[in-house]
Design an enzyme around this catalytic site. Structure first.
Site, short mmCIF file in Angstrom:
data_model
loop_
_atom_site.label_atom_id
_atom_site.label_comp_id
_atom_site.label_asym_id
_atom_site.label_seq_id
_atom_site.Cartn_x
_atom_site.Cartn_y
_atom_site.Cartn_z
N ASP A 30 7.56 -55.89 -10.24
CA ASP A 30 7.00 -57.63 -10.48
C ASP A 30 7.93 -58.20 -9.63
O ASP A 30 8.99 -58.05 -9.63
CB ASP A 30 7.08 -57.39 -11.95
CG ASP A 30 6.50 -59.14 -12.25
OD1 ASP A 30 7.40 -59.96 -12.30
OD2 ASP A 30 5.37 -59.11 -12.41
N THR A 52 1.92 -61.56 -7.70
CA THR A 52 0.50 -61.90 -8.74
C THR A 52 0.02 -63.04 -8.27
O THR A 52 -1.14 -63.27 -8.73
CB THR A 52 1.18 -61.71 -9.92
OG1 THR A 52 2.02 -62.74 -10.42
CG2 THR A 52 1.41 -60.38 -10.72
N ALA A 262 -11.40 -67.54 -25.84
CA ALA A 262 -12.66 -67.25 -25.08
C ALA A 262 -12.39 -65.92 -24.55
O ALA A 262 -11.31 -66.00 -23.80
CB ALA A 262 -12.87 -68.41 -24.26
N HIS A 279 -7.17 -74.54 -15.67
CA HIS A 279 -5.90 -74.65 -15.14
C HIS A 279 -5.21 -73.99 -13.89
O HIS A 279 -4.23 -74.37 -13.47
CB HIS A 279 -4.86 -73.85 -16.56
CG HIS A 279 -5.00 -72.49 -16.45
ND1 HIS A 279 -6.30 -71.58 -16.49
CD2 HIS A 279 -4.07 -71.55 -16.29
CE1 HIS A 279 -5.85 -70.50 -16.76
NE2 HIS A 279 -4.75 -70.41 -16.47
N TRP A 282 -3.54 -68.05 -10.95
CA TRP A 282 -4.31 -67.11 -9.90
C TRP A 282 -5.25 -66.20 -10.53
O TRP A 282 -6.15 -65.91 -9.80
CB TRP A 282 -2.95 -66.50 -8.93
CG TRP A 282 -3.57 -65.94 -8.02
CD1 TRP A 282 -3.66 -64.75 -7.34
CD2 TRP A 282 -4.25 -66.73 -6.79
NE1 TRP A 282 -4.09 -64.58 -6.42
CE2 TRP A 282 -4.54 -65.70 -5.69
CE3 TRP A 282 -4.54 -68.08 -6.43
CZ2 TRP A 282 -5.09 -66.23 -4.52
CZ3 TRP A 282 -5.00 -68.42 -5.27
CH2 TRP A 282 -5.36 -67.56 -4.34
N SER A 284 -7.54 -66.31 -13.14
CA SER A 284 -8.47 -67.17 -13.39
C SER A 284 -9.16 -67.91 -12.12
O SER A 284 -10.37 -67.62 -12.01
CB SER A 284 -8.21 -68.65 -14.18
OG SER A 284 -7.50 -68.11 -15.50
N GLU A 303 2.74 -72.28 -10.76
CA GLU A 303 2.58 -72.53 -9.58
C GLU A 303 0.92 -73.25 -9.52
O GLU A 303 0.41 -73.27 -8.27
CB GLU A 303 2.77 -71.38 -8.51
CG GLU A 303 1.44 -70.49 -8.38
CD GLU A 303 0.98 -69.74 -9.61
OE1 GLU A 303 0.00 -68.72 -9.63
OE2 GLU A 303 1.59 -69.91 -10.55
N GLN A 304 0.49 -73.56 -10.70
CA GLN A 304 -1.00 -73.99 -10.79
C GLN A 304 -1.08 -75.29 -9.85
O GLN A 304 -2.16 -75.58 -9.45
CB GLN A 304 -1.24 -74.02 -12.27
CG GLN A 304 -1.11 -72.86 -12.83
CD GLN A 304 -1.22 -73.08 -14.57
OE1 GLN A 304 -1.53 -74.01 -15.13
NE2 GLN A 304 -0.88 -71.85 -15.11
#
Length: 421
Positions: A30, A52, A262, A279, A282, A284, A303-304
């Protein structure tokens, strides 16, 4: 914490090798677990990173580390300016640089982790070549960057809850039945990930914006626990009516639903969903592309903010609600800003919809046999074999020597002819 797991990992790998009699081809780590490189060296095995986030953010991270080490650049002091970064066609505004890079303690950890990336044999990135071709091009060809393999999209599209307590089948069924009754592409879906929550004041602003926009909506609402933080925690509201404006639920009962957890992938796949207020995590983002649903950006943490910039400015497939929002700021986004973003997202002749449809085809097509991601995965497997032989001291075959010699002779010929290399 990761460091403390080394003895357990060492024991687990040793036990598995002893049990199975298999040969260890390598470690895939990771992106935050690079301290495990030491273990790979103990076992005489090559290491690879699984990244990721996207390729553009990988290039940004490498650029920050390189500038820090070679030029003494301190990004924590970089304010109210723009940073030119390889891999992006536009300079990055300081307001979308992730909070972790602007905090000295977190930056030290990040640069150490990124420095370790360069010690590996390769980096697998959860992206698609056709999506981030410019960034991937800047990651190839030297600069002490290991080989990058775009192997995405790697997604869990089953839409299963993380735990059985998060959602009952009947609640999910009820949501899907409601969506079944809505016109095609008419519903704005608001969902902010497992750590995306809001205080009561912000909830009221969102509710006013939804009601003012006049659009149908499905809103996954969670409570922000403990106030603003770099790493927020959330829970479901016991009764959402307690934080919604008085009479909101009754006035919007025909056009909207407010729920807790959800099944995001399942909802995005539904024909009635026409826009995704997100938001910008990555995963999403890739899910939204997979289903061809245009986005409106409301980043929270990690990092959004960078991802939101990529979507709005670089790829031009998202509307902006608040590109530089940070949970830890405690800022309240006004109903006017939110409504404007939702209207832009849901308008009928939105050019983003057509562009997102194109990306949907590219993202899905990448996993077909012989397509870009499929080929990249096959190339990675072949490279594992080569790197395994190199690390393990196995004899190099005659065929491998011939291939290398042929490449060297071709290079020598180009040099002899005065070609630029």
């Amino acid at each position: 914490m990761i460091e403390s797991q080394k003895p357990r990992v060492r024991e687990a790998v040793s036990a598995e090798l002893a049990r199975s009699g298999a040969r260890l081809a390598g470690f895939v780590l990771d992106m935050l677990c690079t301290s495990m490189l030491d273990l790979a060296e103990e076992f005489g095995a090559p290491s690879y990173i699984y990244f990721t986030s996207g390729a553009a953010f990988l290039r940004f991270q490498l650029h920050v580390q390189e500038s820090h080490d070679e030029e003494g650049f301190d990004i924590t002091e970089f304010k109210d300016a723009e940073l030119a970064c390889p891999g992006l066609t536009r300079p990055v505004p300081s307001k979308v640089i992730p909070s972790g890079f602007l905090n000295k303690e977190w930056l030290d950890s990040s640069t150490t982790i990124t420095r370790n990336f360069r010690k590996t044999k390769g980096i697998l990135v959860n992206t698609v070549r056709e999506l981030e071709s410019y960034a991937l091009e800047s990651l190839s060809g030297g600069m002490n960057i290991p080989k990058v393999y775009p192997v995405g999209p790697i997604l869990n599209l089953k839409g299963e809850p993380e735990s059985s307590s998060e959602s009952s089948g009947s609640e999910e069924d009820e949501v899907m039945r409601w969506l079944d009754q809505q016109p095609e592409s008419s519903v704005a879906f608001l969902c902010f990930g497992s750590m995306g929550g809001f205080c009561a004041e912000q909830v009221k602003e969102i509710a006013c914006a939804l009601e003012g926009s006049g659009h149908r909506f499905l809103w996954s609402l969670r409570r922000l626990e403990g106030g603003p933080a770099l790493t927020p925690t959330t829970t479901d509201y016991g009764d959402v009516r307690e934080v919604l404006p008085e009479g909101f639920a009754d006035r919007t009962t025909e056009v909207g639903r407010v729920i807790g957890w959800a099944p995001q992938a399942v909802v995005l796949a539904h024909r009635s969903v026409g826009g995704f207020v997100s938001h910008c995590g990555w995963n999403s983002t890739l899910e939204s592309m997979w289903f061809g649903v245009p986005m409106a950006t409301w980043p929270m943490y990690a990092e959004q903010q960078f991802n939101a910039f990529l979507l709005v400015k670089e790829l031009e497939i998202a509307a902006e609600i608040k590109m530089d929002y940070r949970t830890e700021s405690g800022e309240i986004v006004s109903a006017e800003e939110i409504e404007r973003g939702i209207r832009s997202l849901m308008e009928q002749n939105n050019p983003m919809k057509e562009k997102m449809k194109e990306f949907c085809d590219k993202v899905r097509g990448a996993l077909m046999d012989g397509a870009s991601s499929s080929s990249s995965i096959a190339e990675f497997i072949e490279d594992i074999k080569i790197n395994y032989r190199s690390e393990s001291g196995k004899i190099v075959t005659t065929e491998e020597v011939k291939r290398g010699t042929k490449s060297l002779m071709e290079l020598a010929k180009q040099l002899d002819e005065g070609d630029d290399i």
